[in-house]
Write a protein that holds these residues in place. Sequence first.
Motif, PDB file in Angstrom:
ATOM      1  N   VAL A 318      19.116  51.536  59.986  1.00 48.37           N
ATOM      2  CA  VAL A 318      18.987  51.606  61.713  1.00 48.37           C
ATOM      3  C   VAL A 318      18.896  50.125  62.426  1.00 48.37           C
ATOM      4  N   LEU A 321      22.471  48.563  61.815  1.00 48.19           N
ATOM      5  CA  LEU A 321      23.644  49.137  62.979  1.00 48.19           C
ATOM      6  C   LEU A 321      23.229  48.726  64.206  1.00 48.19           C
ATOM      7  N   ASN A 322      21.945  48.777  64.467  1.00 53.55           N
ATOM      8  CA  ASN A 322      21.880  48.537  65.757  1.00 53.55           C
ATOM      9  C   ASN A 322      22.118  46.913  66.310  1.00 53.55           C
ATOM     10  N   TRP A 326      25.181  49.746  67.683  1.00 54.77           N
ATOM     11  CA  TRP A 326      24.801  50.964  67.814  1.00 54.77           C
ATOM     12  C   TRP A 326      23.409  51.100  68.562  1.00 54.77           C
ATOM     13  N   LYS A 327      22.925  52.107  69.183  1.00 55.00           N
ATOM     14  CA  LYS A 327      21.854  52.342  69.733  1.00 55.00           C
ATOM     15  C   LYS A 327      21.050  53.480  69.251  1.00 55.00           C
ATOM     16  N   LEU A 328      20.685  53.279  67.660  1.00 57.33           N
ATOM     17  CA  LEU A 328      20.354  54.633  67.252  1.00 57.33           C
ATOM     18  C   LEU A 328      18.870  54.569  67.034  1.00 57.33           C
ATOM     19  N   ALA A 339      25.131  59.018  63.076  1.00 56.74           N
ATOM     20  CA  ALA A 339      25.483  57.912  64.187  1.00 56.74           C
ATOM     21  C   ALA A 339      26.910  58.327  64.477  1.00 56.74           C
ATOM     22  N   PRO A 340      27.074  57.909  65.790  1.00 56.35           N
ATOM     23  CA  PRO A 340      28.479  58.012  66.517  1.00 56.35           C
ATOM     24  C   PRO A 340      29.487  56.948  66.177  1.00 56.35           C
ATOM     25  N   VAL A 341      30.711  57.495  66.024  1.00 57.59           N
ATOM     26  CA  VAL A 341      31.887  56.571  65.394  1.00 57.59           C
ATOM     27  C   VAL A 341      32.262  55.651  66.713  1.00 57.59           C
ATOM     28  N   PRO A 342      32.582  54.553  66.449  1.00 57.58           N
ATOM     29  CA  PRO A 342      33.209  53.756  67.881  1.00 57.58           C
ATOM     30  C   PRO A 342      34.113  54.228  68.465  1.00 57.58           C
ATOM     31  N   PHE A 375      31.043  61.873  64.806  1.00 57.06           N
ATOM     32  CA  PHE A 375      30.072  61.316  63.930  1.00 57.06           C
ATOM     33  C   PHE A 375      30.160  60.942  62.621  1.00 57.06           C
ATOM     34  N   PHE A 403      32.955  47.933  67.291  1.00 55.90           N
ATOM     35  CA  PHE A 403      31.482  48.266  67.766  1.00 55.90           C
ATOM     36  C   PHE A 403      31.281  47.810  69.335  1.00 55.90           C
TER      37      PHE A 403
END
Length: 403
Positions: A318, A321-322, A326-328, A339-342, A375, A403
């Motif tokens: 997490v 990726l953040n 990302w904002k997980l 997680a969502p795909v770009p 996702f 991203f």
Amino acid sequence: MAGDKSGVVGIMLIETAQRIDTLPEYLFAKLDKIVARKKEQGIDIINLGIGDPDQPTPEHIIEELYKEAKNPANHRYSSSIGILPYRQAVSQWYADRFGVRLDAKTQVASVIGSKEGIFHISWSFLNPGDVVLLCDIHYPVYRIGALMAGAVPYYMPVNERNNYLPDLGSIPADIAKKAKLLFVNYPNNPTGAIAGETFFHELIAFARDNNIIVCHDGAYSEIYFDDYRPPSFLQFPGAKEVGVEFSSVSKAYNMTGWRSGWIAGNAEVVEALTRLKSNIDTGQFQAIQYAAIAGLNTPPAYGQSLRNLYQERRDLVVDGLNRLGWKLEKPKAAFYLWAPVPTGYTALSFSEMVLDKAGVVVTPGTGYGQGGEGFFRISLTTPTNRILEAISRISRNIDKAVF
């Protein structure tokens, strides 16, 4: 071919059943083929796809298997319902873990891994044309078992806005009345979502009002983090009247390959599945059942050490990726990251790009139903150093503009 004067050898026409013709290739079987081709090309692949624990089965379980495998009495046919000591161990585990009382003789049965039981429950209750209720993001076997029985799925939308919980009140009344089975799974694969007391009370009331059998998949009940502790569907009032829970020793004790699970709950539902299975199999090897008993009796400290490992990996993924954009949030249970795909990618195109450019396998969300578009899923069941390398590869090899 004898008697064929033409010199042409005849070719037999083999036609599969219609149910096989419409059966999709299992997601992870397809991924395995892709990974195998990459490895044949000499490419080092890090597989964050399938949720198969990388830690060894505890030694005391292996020792129990060894001991019981030497007992000639265990080399004979078992029974589809499972040996009574195994069912008693499951019953005791529910009592200790959830405060649930089960009659080991009538409310618990062995299955050859919960996947097998989940698949066959549809054969036990669904006729062609019957309706089955599924979340539109789900473990694929719920859908495949129902389709093989000739049933018609009705997909309940789940997403981040509703915390990946189905809105039971939004199901059309005519659909609810036609439905025979409803599958749910919390802690959830693939999203990591959790369900609380309010949802389970609503689920039980909905099932009772509409005469629907609830099939709850509790496979991840022992993989949890922080201050959270998952409940069992069966611990709520009325649950044993309307449904059953499937689970196994696979995830909690690193025994996925041992194929030892159970169904527990409503005695009539348990009996129907067992009756079907008695015509299909003759039960799990008894030595494995005794080993599973040893698993269920594993000291709590082992479970906590395993959860600590997965929590460390969860935080690494997490946070990694953040840092990439990302904002997980960190899930409270199960060993998956959803997680969502770009922007600009589909679930499949993003997964293919990550594999091609970084040599890392992530699972496209569409493998879990129509609601999974947009996702991808990462499994935490890969050695920690390889997880760190995977995040590093994604960071190094994929254009940051993605991203």
